[in-house]
Design a protein around this motif. Structure first.
Motif, PDB file in Angstrom:
ATOM      1  N   ILE A 348     -67.917   2.254 -12.170  1.00 16.86           N
ATOM      2  CA  ILE A 348     -67.554   0.995 -12.825  1.00 16.86           C
ATOM      3  C   ILE A 348     -68.393   0.831 -14.090  1.00 16.86           C
ATOM      4  O   ILE A 348     -69.603   1.050 -14.087  1.00 16.86           O
ATOM      5  N   SER A 349     -67.721   0.446 -15.176  1.00 19.56           N
ATOM      6  CA  SER A 349     -68.374   0.223 -16.464  1.00 19.56           C
ATOM      7  C   SER A 349     -68.376  -1.268 -16.781  1.00 19.56           C
ATOM      8  O   SER A 349     -67.350  -1.935 -16.689  1.00 19.56           O
ATOM      9  N   ILE A 350     -69.554  -1.801 -17.176  1.00 22.97           N
ATOM     10  CA  ILE A 350     -69.701  -3.220 -17.526  1.00 22.97           C
ATOM     11  C   ILE A 350     -70.372  -3.322 -18.884  1.00 22.97           C
ATOM     12  O   ILE A 350     -71.413  -2.704 -19.121  1.00 22.97           O
ATOM     13  N   SER A 351     -69.806  -4.115 -19.782  1.00 21.47           N
ATOM     14  CA  SER A 351     -70.347  -4.236 -21.136  1.00 21.47           C
ATOM     15  C   SER A 351     -70.664  -5.680 -21.516  1.00 21.47           C
ATOM     16  O   SER A 351     -70.613  -6.043 -22.679  1.00 21.47           O
ATOM     17  N   VAL A 379     -70.711   3.273  -5.026  1.00 21.09           N
ATOM     18  CA  VAL A 379     -70.225   2.997  -6.379  1.00 21.09           C
ATOM     19  C   VAL A 379     -71.345   3.210  -7.395  1.00 21.09           C
ATOM     20  O   VAL A 379     -72.464   2.733  -7.207  1.00 21.09           O
ATOM     21  N   SER A 380     -71.042   3.923  -8.487  1.00 22.73           N
ATOM     22  CA  SER A 380     -71.960   4.070  -9.621  1.00 22.73           C
ATOM     23  C   SER A 380     -71.614   2.982 -10.626  1.00 22.73           C
ATOM     24  O   SER A 380     -70.518   2.972 -11.175  1.00 22.73           O
ATOM     25  N   VAL A 381     -72.545   2.054 -10.879  1.00 24.50           N
ATOM     26  CA  VAL A 381     -72.306   0.949 -11.804  1.00 24.50           C
ATOM     27  C   VAL A 381     -73.102   1.196 -13.082  1.00 24.50           C
ATOM     28  O   VAL A 381     -74.325   1.327 -13.057  1.00 24.50           O
ATOM     29  N   LEU A 382     -72.390   1.271 -14.217  1.00 22.68           N
ATOM     30  CA  LEU A 382     -73.002   1.488 -15.527  1.00 22.68           C
ATOM     31  C   LEU A 382     -72.968   0.187 -16.311  1.00 22.68           C
ATOM     32  O   LEU A 382     -71.934  -0.472 -16.386  1.00 22.68           O
ATOM     33  N   GLN A 383     -74.099  -0.175 -16.912  1.00 22.49           N
ATOM     34  CA  GLN A 383     -74.249  -1.444 -17.612  1.00 22.49           C
ATOM     35  C   GLN A 383     -74.839  -1.220 -19.001  1.00 22.49           C
ATOM     36  O   GLN A 383     -75.814  -0.487 -19.149  1.00 22.49           O
ATOM     37  N   SER A 384     -74.268  -1.864 -20.027  1.00 16.04           N
ATOM     38  CA  SER A 384     -74.803  -1.732 -21.386  1.00 16.04           C
ATOM     39  C   SER A 384     -76.152  -2.431 -21.503  1.00 16.04           C
ATOM     40  O   SER A 384     -76.403  -3.453 -20.865  1.00 16.04           O
ATOM     41  N   SER A 385     -77.025  -1.895 -22.357  1.00 16.97           N
ATOM     42  CA  SER A 385     -78.387  -2.423 -22.485  1.00 16.97           C
ATOM     43  C   SER A 385     -78.494  -3.551 -23.494  1.00 16.97           C
ATOM     44  O   SER A 385     -79.498  -4.250 -23.541  1.00 16.97           O
ATOM     45  N   THR A 497     -73.683  -0.703 -27.664  1.00 16.34           N
ATOM     46  CA  THR A 497     -73.836  -0.061 -26.361  1.00 16.34           C
ATOM     47  C   THR A 497     -72.622  -0.300 -25.476  1.00 16.34           C
ATOM     48  O   THR A 497     -72.472   0.339 -24.438  1.00 16.34           O
ATOM     49  N   SER A 498     -71.735  -1.207 -25.876  1.00 15.17           N
ATOM     50  CA  SER A 498     -70.452  -1.353 -25.187  1.00 15.17           C
ATOM     51  C   SER A 498     -69.633  -0.077 -25.286  1.00 15.17           C
ATOM     52  O   SER A 498     -68.789   0.191 -24.428  1.00 15.17           O
ATOM     53  N   LEU A 499     -69.838   0.683 -26.330  1.00 11.70           N
ATOM     54  CA  LEU A 499     -69.122   1.946 -26.501  1.00 11.70           C
ATOM     55  C   LEU A 499     -69.853   3.075 -25.780  1.00 11.70           C
ATOM     56  O   LEU A 499     -69.222   3.968 -25.205  1.00 11.70           O
ATOM     57  N   ALA A 500     -71.177   3.050 -25.812  1.00  6.16           N
ATOM     58  CA  ALA A 500     -71.944   4.073 -25.106  1.00  6.16           C
ATOM     59  C   ALA A 500     -71.686   4.018 -23.602  1.00  6.16           C
ATOM     60  O   ALA A 500     -71.622   5.054 -22.929  1.00  6.16           O
ATOM     61  N   THR A 501     -71.514   2.811 -23.069  1.00  6.94           N
ATOM     62  CA  THR A 501     -71.397   2.653 -21.615  1.00  6.94           C
ATOM     63  C   THR A 501     -70.132   3.292 -21.042  1.00  6.94           C
ATOM     64  O   THR A 501     -70.211   4.054 -20.066  1.00  6.94           O
ATOM     65  N   PRO A 502     -68.924   3.033 -21.568  1.00  7.97           N
ATOM     66  CA  PRO A 502     -67.757   3.727 -21.017  1.00  7.97           C
ATOM     67  C   PRO A 502     -67.784   5.228 -21.248  1.00  7.97           C
ATOM     68  O   PRO A 502     -67.178   5.986 -20.478  1.00  7.97           O
ATOM     69  N   VAL A 503     -68.478   5.681 -22.309  1.00  5.60           N
ATOM     70  CA  VAL A 503     -68.626   7.123 -22.518  1.00  5.60           C
ATOM     71  C   VAL A 503     -69.398   7.733 -21.354  1.00  5.60           C
ATOM     72  O   VAL A 503     -68.978   8.740 -20.748  1.00  5.60           O
TER      73      VAL A 503
END
Length: 579
Positions: A348-351, A379-385, A497-503
């Motif tokens: 899951i990607s969160i921005s 679940v792997s949760v990715l969050q923008s910094s 970082t909204s773009l880095a996160t989904p990458v």
């Protein structure tokens, strides 16, 4: 006479025993403050009382009978080498871990009954330890919580929410109730993207110790950033996902923002023609409404780059509405929804984020505990910094002091935070890459060695401006400057970082695809693996810094740093660390 006395004594004993068996209800009017602000938080203005008849949904988080059970289980299933590594739990098993003590439920139900809250409006969420009170009148909520709910508007963004600057609970409930939402958390979720701004490449940056300046090396630049460049740079171009029906990538959307299928098609036709048929499913949460004719830039760019990295993996975009509670309810209601699902996307990607200081510690802890439940489920949760470096503006607090401003939920130890880079050969830190140390959450064990090394190098620079024992962010990084995106059929350029996160989320999804293909469980909570063997699959970033608070900020150095984390991903190298 003797028998008469015995009879009287018997009656007294029976009454006493009855009173012992069922103790009297606590004095529900003995209220003590649970949390309050000294003043209305910065950038919010009061609009007065909500209209008569206004209702809100209240979430009451109850203390679990086994307080550490979820976190213990999280590390069991996330720590390589542990006998239960990647042996994830089901929804029902997680719920069992967090069931409140019967006494807690009895007391809280008695309190709600005392205030006339109808049992038909109360439900226990599948999160396991949260009661939801549906459509409570603001008048009733004020009485229940000793609060004064008002309408507040954000002076910059115009968002309107219902909040109170303080609330109380009966003394008897303070230990049993962890937090109530929405109350004092003035959450205005911000998307972590920005229009490409002018930035001056400095010839040198100061070392973290304040010693001699370190010259930035000659490096290659790319403009614009496109899918083909990212797939080449992060070494994913030769891998095609195989488990299309089993592996899913989810994107959490808030603020009523949603993507466009037409723009995704136009984007793919130009930049990744083999993925021209890429598509996504939309799930509406808490009154979310999907209108593809009015797409938003944030939602568009996240779906476009998640698809570009993970195609043809199925994608789900969660469109979460504000509901009657306002924005505070966005993240909580989305977590409650997702935890209630039998099957959850493996990545899951969160921005979206908020400065940690605008939340009560209790509220942040509750949300963080909910995120831990996702990790226990695999679940792997990715969050923008964030895009404000160490902090936006002067970082001046109400008391006149300066303090760096890390963002939540990234400061939660149970989530993986993505910072930003730019250029290549070598990559360097993007100067806006959010990073720092939490004031609420202590540094987790998995990060102890890496963060301690950085802090030793930093020395006494910035002493007193951050919490050196706090959880450090980010954990990992990726390109974040000069991306081409489509919006309403037209091309735009954006950064953040909204773009880095989904990458990064796309790359993790590819790793999960391979694990599922080989009959293994997905990666789940990444950090214990990332800070161990997984770091060998990353490229360390050692140049650049994240400015903010009118200061140079932290510098990227050898090893982990609060600018680019452990570095940027290389898919094939990361794949090798799974064997």
């Amino acid at each position: 006479m003797y028998h008469h006395c015995i009879s009287i004594l018997f009656v007294v004993v029976v009454v006493l025993l009855g009173s012992l068996a069922k103790p009297p209800s606590p004095p529900w009017d003995d209220m003590h403050i649970k949390h309050s602000w000294n003043a209305v938080p910065k950038n919010w203005e009061t609009l007065g009382r909500p209209p008569s008849g206004t209702t809100i949904d209240l979430y009451i988080a109850l203390r679990p009978q086994r307080e550490d059970a979820v976190v213990d289980a999280l590390y069991d299933v996330s720590e390589p080498g542990h006998p239960r590594y990647r042996a994830y739990l089901t929804r029902e098993q997680v719920t069992d871990l967090v069931i409140p003590h019967p006494e807690t439920l009895e007391l809280v139900n008695s309190w709600l009954e005392h205030h006339g809250i109808s049992s038909s409006s109360i439900s226990m969420t599948h999160g396991g330890n949260t009661l939801m009170l549906k459509a409570v009148s603001v008048t009733q909520a004020n009485t229940l919580l000793g609060a004064s709910y008002q309408l507040y508007r954000h002076v910059e963004r115009g968002e309107t929410i219902i909040r109170t600057v303080g609330y109380s609970l009966p003394v008897a409930l303070h230990w049993h109730v962890l937090t109530v939402a929405p109350t004092t958390s003035f959450v205005s979720l911000r998307t972590q993207w920005q229009a490409l701004r002018n930035r001056s490449d400095r010839a040198a940056v100061k070392s973290t110790s304040g010693g001699p300046a370190t010259m930035l090396s000659s490096r290659a630049k790319v403009n614009p950033v496109t899918p083909s460049f990212l797939r080449w740079l992060y070494d994913t171009e030769a891998y095609t996902p195989n488990t299309r029906g089993e592996n899913v990538l989810g994107i959490a959307g808030f603020l009523g923002e949603y993507p466009s299928q037409a723009d995704l098609g136009a984007f793919m036709r130009k930049y990744l023609s083999e993925a021209e048929d890429a598509t996504f499913n939309v799930v509406e949460v808490n009154g979310g409404v999907y209108d593809p004719t009015h797409p938003h830039e944030e939602a568009n760019m996240v779906i476009q780059y998640a698809e570009a990295m993970a195609y043809p993996t199925p994608h789900i975009f969660y469109n979460t509405g504000q509901g009657p509670s306002g924005m505070d309810g966005d993240f909580v209601s989305w977590l409650e929804y997702i935890l209630d699902q039998e099957n959850i996307p493996q990545t899951i990607s969160i921005s979206y984020s908020i400065e940690e200081r605008f939340l009560s510690r209790e509220y942040a802890t509750h949300v963080c505990d909910q995120i831990a439940k996702l990790g226990v489920r695999g679940v792997s949760v990715l969050q923008s910094s964030g895009n404000d470096g160490i902090g936006l503006g002067t970082c001046l607090r109400d008391d006149g002091t300066v303090r760096f401003m890390p963002t939540f939920p990234g400061t939660c130890p149970y989530i993986t935070v993505v910072g930003g880079t730019t250029d290549y050969e070598p990559e360097v830190a993007a100067e806006f890459s959010g990073g720092g140390f939490s004031d609420y959450f202590e540094r987790p064990t998995y990060q102890e060695e890496a963060a301690s090394t950085f802090l030793q190098d930093l020395g006494n620079r910035y002493q007193g401006l951050y919490n050196p024992s706090g959880r450090g962010i980010p954990d990992i990084a990726a390109q974040a400057v000069g991306f081409r995106i489509f919006l309403n059929g037209n091309e735009h350029e954006a950064s953040g970082t909204s773009l880095a996160t989904p990458v990064v989320a796309g790359i993790i999804s590819l790793l999960n695809d391979w694990l599922i293909l080989t009959g293994q469980g997905p990666l789940g909570f990444l950090n214990p693996w990332l800070y161990g063997r997984g770091s060998q699959g990353l490229t360390d970033i050692t140049e650049g810094s994240n400015t903010g608070c009118n200061m140079d900020g932290f510098s990227a150095i050898v090893g982990w740093d609060p600018v680019t984390g452990l570095g940027t991903p290389r898919f094939r190298r990361m794949l090798e660390q799974l064997f």
